[in-house]
Design an enzyme around this catalytic site. Structure first.
Site, PDB file in Angstrom:
ATOM      1  N   HIS A  34      37.456  27.838  42.376  1.00  0.00           N
ATOM      2  CA  HIS A  34      37.189  28.663  41.198  1.00  0.00           C
ATOM      3  C   HIS A  34      35.990  28.090  40.450  1.00  0.00           C
ATOM      4  O   HIS A  34      35.887  26.885  40.243  1.00  0.00           O
ATOM      5  CB  HIS A  34      38.433  28.692  40.308  1.00  0.00           C
ATOM      6  CG  HIS A  34      38.209  29.353  38.987  1.00  0.00           C
ATOM      7  ND1 HIS A  34      37.526  30.539  38.869  1.00  0.00           N
ATOM      8  CD2 HIS A  34      38.554  28.984  37.724  1.00  0.00           C
ATOM      9  CE1 HIS A  34      37.468  30.874  37.592  1.00  0.00           C
ATOM     10  NE2 HIS A  34      38.081  29.945  36.875  1.00  0.00           N
ATOM     11  N   ASN A  37      31.848  31.451  34.379  1.00  0.00           N
ATOM     12  CA  ASN A  37      33.223  31.691  34.830  1.00  0.00           C
ATOM     13  C   ASN A  37      33.526  33.186  34.707  1.00  0.00           C
ATOM     14  O   ASN A  37      33.635  33.711  33.605  1.00  0.00           O
ATOM     15  CB  ASN A  37      34.168  30.866  33.945  1.00  0.00           C
ATOM     16  CG  ASN A  37      35.628  31.049  34.321  1.00  0.00           C
ATOM     17  OD1 ASN A  37      35.972  31.928  35.118  1.00  0.00           O
ATOM     18  ND2 ASN A  37      36.482  30.227  33.738  1.00  0.00           N
ATOM     19  N   CYS A  44      42.227  33.606  36.139  1.00  0.00           N
ATOM     20  CA  CYS A  44      41.267  33.197  37.179  1.00  0.00           C
ATOM     21  C   CYS A  44      41.902  33.064  38.553  1.00  0.00           C
ATOM     22  O   CYS A  44      41.201  33.041  39.563  1.00  0.00           O
ATOM     23  CB  CYS A  44      40.595  31.892  36.785  1.00  0.00           C
ATOM     24  SG  CYS A  44      39.830  32.009  35.182  1.00  0.00           S
TER      25      CYS A  44
END
Ligand code: ACO
Length: 340
Positions: free
Chosen positions: A260, A290, A119
């Site tokens: 994020h 996500n 990520c």
């Protein structure tokens, strides 16, 4: 910290792509033992996008990149480096997804490579693009965060499959002599001591592809959710405090904090720890879940397309991911910095 002499690196444009298919929490209720109420309360996610079966990571990355190049107002031939961050490449392990994207864009004879920082991938790419530009080696770097996370998710594991989605985001980073357009700062770091928090155990040199690894489901992402959650909040908060202090900027003066998008509770905890107002914190996790390396550029693109992100406004990016990796960046969006 920003350097004294040009060339400087400037964020020139953004583009993103989200697949058409929406997988809602109600859809998941029919697949696994879960509820919309549980997912919403624990994660803030309401739906996520899922790529078509014949849609690859490079297909999504190329679509996002096409928009970014068009908005940068440069010819694709002017791009001299293509970087892709992904943990769901088209192929394990070659050719790289960056090579395939370059070909799909019709950019030939260009340096192209992938990085793996989960990520944190997109912000890691900002630091790499900055280094290439400031050294004078490259002038226009195309960076892409693209993931088909649905391809490594075990759709029977309710602890992980509710969290992730597919998508891509891209940006053009260009050399400039104007310090006011330049990145203010980028941090990127990692600690492999926490490597087992997020892992896809196979295929790889530790567990080469075999019937045994497939039967054991080692090709799916495994996560220590609780431990990751706690470390994420701590790391994200610490990293942002450091980058702000080192650049003598107050959290209250940041117009756009773009963390994020892993879990709304993590975003909220970090925003609160920094005393951020709600209008400063960008949230897209409810609609995309996500999307790993695509999460931050997709959020920047959403903000830009909604008209809320103006040229020159300061963005504070903050991310963490498998590795464990983490990174943050302070930079003006596509123009001379606007001071608030
Ligand atoms: N639906 C209903 N119940 C569930 C579900 C579900 N989808 N998933 C877990 N549960 C149950 C568990 O079985 C457990 O039940 P028990 O108490 O009877 O044992 C209970 O809910 C609590 O489980 P926890 O795992 O403790 O729940 P938690 O509040 O920690 O939430 C979550 C889990 C959402 C995964 C959270 O830990 C999290 O978001 N962690 C961070 C993950 C993350 O950000 N990962 C990405 C990193 S970025 C990258 O690089 C990919």
């Amino acid at each position: 910290m920003s350097r004294a002499l040009p060339p400087f690196a400037a964020f020139r444009s953004i583009g993103a792509y989200a697949p058409k298919k929406i997988l809602s929490n109600a859809d998941l209720e029919k697949m696994i033992d879960t509820t919309d109420a549980w997912i919403t309360k624990r994660t803030g996610i309401k739906e996520r996008r899922i790529a078509a079966e014949d849609e690859s990571t490079s297909d999504m990355g190329a679509k996002a990149a096409t928009i970014a190049i068009e908005r940068a107002g440069i010819a694709k031939e002017e791009i001299d480096l293509v970087l892709c961050a992904t943990v769901t490449p088209d192929y394990f392990n070659m050719p790289s997804t960056a090579c395939i994207i370059s070909d799909k864009l019709g950019i030939h004879n260009v340096q192209a490579l992938d990085i793996s920082a989960a990520c944190s991938g997109f912000v890691y790419l900002l630091s790499i693009a900055k280094a290439f530009i400031e050294s004078g080696m490259k002038k226009n770097v195309l960076i892409i965060g693209a993931e088909k996370f649905s391809s490594i998710v075990d759709w029977t594991d309710r602890g992980t499959c509710i969290l992730f989605g597919d998508g891509a985001g891209a940006a053009v980073i260009s050399a400039t002599t104007d310090r006011e357009e330049a990145f203010v700062d980028v941090h990127a770091s990692a600690d492999g001591a926490y490597a087992d928090f997020l892992v896809t155990p196979a295929p790889g040199s530790v567990n080469p592809m075999s019937q045994k690894t497939l039967d054991a489901g080692l090709n799916f992402v495994q996560m220590k959710g609780n431990e990751t959650f706690k470390l994420a909040v701590k790391t994200l908060t610490k990293d942002v405090k450091e980058i702000l202090a080192q650049n003598d900027i107050q959290a209250k003066d940041i117009p756009h904090f773009i963390p994020h998008q892993a879990n709304y509770r993590i975003i909220k905890a970090v925003g609160d720890a920094l005393n951020m107002r709600e209008d400063q914190v960008v949230v897209t996790v409810h609609k995309y879940g996500n999307t790993s390396a695509a999460s931050i550029p997709m959020a920047i693109n959403d903000l830009y397309e909604s008209g809320k992100l103006k040229y020159g406004e300061l963005m504070l990016l903050d991310t963490f991911g498998g590795g464990l990796t983490w990174a943050s960046a302070l930079l003006p969006f596509a123009g001379k910095r606007v001071y608030t």
